[in-house]
Design a protein around this motif. Sequence first.
Motif, PDB file in Angstrom:
ATOM      1  N   GLY A 221      43.276  43.126  43.102  1.00 39.77           N
ATOM      2  CA  GLY A 221      44.763  42.810  42.869  1.00 39.77           C
ATOM      3  C   GLY A 221      44.913  42.643  41.630  1.00 39.77           C
ATOM      4  O   GLY A 221      44.470  44.584  41.262  1.00 39.77           O
ATOM      5  N   SER A 665      58.272  39.228  40.499  1.00 39.28           N
ATOM      6  CA  SER A 665      57.154  39.704  41.373  1.00 39.28           C
ATOM      7  C   SER A 665      57.455  40.619  43.076  1.00 39.28           C
ATOM      8  O   SER A 665      58.670  39.986  43.037  1.00 39.28           O
ATOM      9  CB  SER A 665      56.070  39.133  41.677  1.00 39.28           C
ATOM     10  OG  SER A 665      54.698  38.992  41.578  1.00 39.28           O
ATOM     11  N   CYS A 708      41.607  36.055  47.059  1.00 39.77           N
ATOM     12  CA  CYS A 708      42.781  35.641  45.666  1.00 39.77           C
ATOM     13  C   CYS A 708      42.033  33.927  45.956  1.00 39.77           C
ATOM     14  O   CYS A 708      41.695  33.450  46.892  1.00 39.77           O
ATOM     15  CB  CYS A 708      44.404  35.977  46.347  1.00 39.77           C
ATOM     16  SG  CYS A 708      44.398  34.516  48.162  1.00 39.77           S
ATOM     17  N   ASP A 712      46.789  32.122  42.734  1.00 36.35           N
ATOM     18  CA  ASP A 712      47.435  33.655  42.824  1.00 36.35           C
ATOM     19  C   ASP A 712      48.171  33.931  43.575  1.00 36.35           C
ATOM     20  O   ASP A 712      49.027  34.988  42.494  1.00 36.35           O
ATOM     21  CB  ASP A 712      46.298  34.118  42.462  1.00 36.35           C
ATOM     22  CG  ASP A 712      45.135  34.773  41.881  1.00 36.35           C
ATOM     23  OD1 ASP A 712      44.614  34.516  41.293  1.00 36.35           O
ATOM     24  OD2 ASP A 712      43.885  34.721  43.012  1.00 36.35           O
ATOM     25  N   LEU A 713      48.181  32.213  44.637  1.00 41.41           N
ATOM     26  CA  LEU A 713      50.122  32.076  44.731  1.00 41.41           C
ATOM     27  C   LEU A 713      51.066  31.385  44.470  1.00 41.41           C
ATOM     28  O   LEU A 713      50.488  30.169  44.197  1.00 41.41           O
ATOM     29  CB  LEU A 713      49.642  32.406  46.268  1.00 41.41           C
ATOM     30  CG  LEU A 713      49.283  33.340  46.708  1.00 41.41           C
ATOM     31  CD1 LEU A 713      48.380  33.345  48.122  1.00 41.41           C
ATOM     32  CD2 LEU A 713      49.764  34.197  46.850  1.00 41.41           C
ATOM     33  N   TRP A 732      54.473  33.997  46.163  1.00 40.15           N
ATOM     34  CA  TRP A 732      54.894  35.379  45.901  1.00 40.15           C
ATOM     35  C   TRP A 732      53.476  35.966  44.323  1.00 40.15           C
ATOM     36  O   TRP A 732      52.344  34.579  44.321  1.00 40.15           O
ATOM     37  CB  TRP A 732      55.628  35.192  45.074  1.00 40.15           C
ATOM     38  CG  TRP A 732      55.993  33.879  43.903  1.00 40.15           C
ATOM     39  CD1 TRP A 732      55.706  34.768  41.568  1.00 40.15           C
ATOM     40  CD2 TRP A 732      56.568  32.282  43.138  1.00 40.15           C
ATOM     41  NE1 TRP A 732      55.465  33.374  41.714  1.00 40.15           N
ATOM     42  CE2 TRP A 732      56.387  31.905  42.761  1.00 40.15           C
ATOM     43  CE3 TRP A 732      57.150  31.897  44.958  1.00 40.15           C
ATOM     44  CZ2 TRP A 732      56.505  30.972  42.345  1.00 40.15           C
ATOM     45  CZ3 TRP A 732      57.283  30.666  44.575  1.00 40.15           C
ATOM     46  CH2 TRP A 732      56.751  30.600  43.141  1.00 40.15           C
ATOM     47  N   ASP A 733      52.813  36.979  44.444  1.00 39.42           N
ATOM     48  CA  ASP A 733      52.209  36.949  43.469  1.00 39.42           C
ATOM     49  C   ASP A 733      52.801  36.534  42.060  1.00 39.42           C
ATOM     50  O   ASP A 733      53.325  36.997  41.925  1.00 39.42           O
ATOM     51  CB  ASP A 733      52.015  38.223  43.625  1.00 39.42           C
ATOM     52  CG  ASP A 733      51.180  38.851  44.471  1.00 39.42           C
ATOM     53  OD1 ASP A 733      51.911  38.731  45.946  1.00 39.42           O
ATOM     54  OD2 ASP A 733      50.964  39.681  44.968  1.00 39.42           O
ATOM     55  N   GLY A 738      53.413  42.165  41.029  1.00 45.70           N
ATOM     56  CA  GLY A 738      53.276  41.963  42.194  1.00 45.70           C
ATOM     57  C   GLY A 738      51.684  42.705  42.137  1.00 45.70           C
ATOM     58  O   GLY A 738      51.616  43.791  42.158  1.00 45.70           O
ATOM     59  N   LEU A 741      49.488  41.353  47.518  1.00 49.31           N
ATOM     60  CA  LEU A 741      49.144  39.836  47.843  1.00 49.31           C
ATOM     61  C   LEU A 741      50.196  39.581  49.137  1.00 49.31           C
ATOM     62  O   LEU A 741      50.119  39.268  50.335  1.00 49.31           O
ATOM     63  CB  LEU A 741      48.782  38.471  46.887  1.00 49.31           C
ATOM     64  CG  LEU A 741      47.898  38.881  46.202  1.00 49.31           C
ATOM     65  CD1 LEU A 741      47.148  37.438  45.849  1.00 49.31           C
ATOM     66  CD2 LEU A 741      46.224  38.757  47.111  1.00 49.31           C
TER      67      LEU A 741
END
Length: 796
Positions: A221, A665, A708, A712-713, A732-733, A738, A741
């Motif tokens: 990440g 992101s 993840c 995280d999303l 989205w990250d 970003g 991911l």
Amino acid sequence: MTQEGAGREIELGGVPEGGGVRRVLGGRRVEEIVRLLKEGEAWRDRIPHWVEVPAREGHIVPFPEGLRPEIVRVLEERGFDGLYAHQAEAVRLALDGRDVCVATPTASGKTLCYTIPILQSLFESGGAAKALCLFPTKALSQDQTVGFTSMIEAMGESWNCCTYDGDTPPAVRRSLRARGHLILTNPWMLHQGILPNHAKWSDLFRDLRWIVVDELHTLSGVFGSSVANVLRRLLRVARHYGASPRFLASSATLREAGEHAARLFGREVAVVDRDGSPSGKRYFAVYDPPLVDPGRGLRANALEEARRLAAAVCGPGHQTIFFCRRRTAVEVLTRYLKESAARLGLRESEIRGYRGGYLPAMRREIERDLKEGRTKVVVATHALELGIDIGALDVAVLVGYPGSQASFRQRAGRVGRRGEPSLVVQIARSDPLDQYLVRHPELLFRSGGERLALDPDNLVILSEQLKCAAFELPFREVEGGLPDEPEFGAVEAVPGILEYFAEESGFLRRRGGRFFWMADAYPAQDVTLKGNEPDNVVILDRESGKAIGEIDREGSITTVHEGAIYQVEGETWKIERFDYENRRAYARRVDSDYFTDAHTETELRVLRLEEERRHPRSGEGLKWDVRVGEVHVTTLATLYKKIRFYTRENLGAGDIRLPPEEMDSECFLLGLSEETAAELGLRGGDRGAAWRAVGAILRRVAPLHLRCQPSDLGLSARIRDPHFERPMLYLWDRVMGGVGLARLLFEEHMVLLSAAREVVANCRCGSGCPACVGPSEEVGPEGKACALEVLSRLRA
């Protein structure tokens, strides 16, 4: 290898005093607990799956030829008759000049894989060789320092090994710079303390032979992408002083270990992943809380079940660790267990909490009491997941799936570390991912693991790190090409970034074919490694002014807003004032019968689209499509709820008045055509709620294939999206810029959709529940059927 020397990582000093007696009691107690859980009427129906891994003998091979006799003597004195096969292979590769990554399970003795090559080099160089060892936490650095020092002293040498972190006194720092042989630190100190001041560390860089990177699987990440660039800077500075160090890395078993290491280090590595260490018998249980409302699919709360399970797995004759996913859960469960201490046969002082945000002195005390057996039960977040030596615990209870296979293995590996029987209980929550694993427990033990997202060339991260690199050493310009250096020279975006810094930002000045840093302050102090602002919020006792904890800025808006209940080992504090600008929260000790849970709202705007895949790809017209692109995200904390302990009754709510958080992101987009949406009836009645449920399921199952957490999303679901004018899902990250991911979601979307379909189709509820699409009150009476119909359409 003798039993005393088996199954250790850094326990190079032998079994702790009194450890042998305690371990016999602990091993016997584990067998009794397993029998109780298998046969007891209160437990057997809650545990549908058991896995027993038999004890395994280690594969011992002789010490590698050419190993210094002093090293062999000390190892033999500590019970080693040879090395495990994977240790010997790693040592041989390292001494042959290779970059090495050891990817074997916890407690397999990975520490020796880098300890032996470093000590061998010190002997061969007459003490001139240097090593820089990076560990993910201060505690792990300090723990490893003890092991290294013990070995050095046992060999009668005077090489200087010490931890270098924010707690290191100035006098010790000066001594390390002048006479340090082994510098044990963390990526943050390397980034902000060592590299910007490399002239003071010239002796280290001139003779730098080894770079140790421990717990490689944690480097993914934003953090991993940032650390990859810090390592580029490290190699660049070392080359400036004439050194060409090699990497010695260790990791839990992970998928594509060699590829991941190569992305981090910028070079190919030799991977050692065949474990030759012994293991005691291990029991794994998957615990599924009972249905309390079968029609609605509602299950008993996992935290309450952990409290109930404590009666069976806690006691004075052994040590138990509970892992929780959230800080709040740690504090709530710690409070519950302390209040039940007498019924467990324990004293309250023998039950401790442990999480990020505790002050360093408290964390060291808890670690010491665990290692020495004074603490019998600890409730922790992932802060105790890594390889710090906290003794040999007997039972681990995971309250909820930790989100990745690597984390599951790390947490399970905290018990049974000296060859005795151990027990791991995975408690499932009413959550799509947890319930999916109840039906597919084999996924917990599959080989490989999730893909790790890593993007060192992310423009936001790369730009910030190039500032730091330019401060440390000027960049050389090559006309019409890339910078004349191996670390950053192959990255196509670098020339444009340097040009922008020179022509537009004024950070750099071009002179004589080189770019020189021109700003006043050194940039590393303002560049974080985790993608958010580096300044933490300190929580202070309003009466005494004493610090009681700290939290990252991003988490502060939902944790220390005014009115929040902040908890420390079961004690409750009420936040009375939050100075957002100066990063200070002021709390008053209260006796609260509730805790707080904050909620946020998010808006997003599409900035740019990069790639698209249409389904079907040929023949019929478009039914659905996926894209990857860039979005602008605005997040606002809106309100908090007051939740009563034990009953989880909602006692009311309050408003949160803080500024919004904004970022750009990368984003994964999934959309339905107008025709498909019409056929599914998504525009009418309660069916629109099912569209968001589909997005929520995809976010929940993503950790099965990506390393993840669901958190995280970010997620947004729109029935009529203002940009596309049709149903769209956005994932989205949740970090600035970003870290790949979204791209991995784009590449793996068919696998994720298949897993999501199975979650919904196999759930036994009638019209929706937390284990699939959400409670029927939220998704409507047709929510489950509609979500399943949508997912059935999302096929190639």
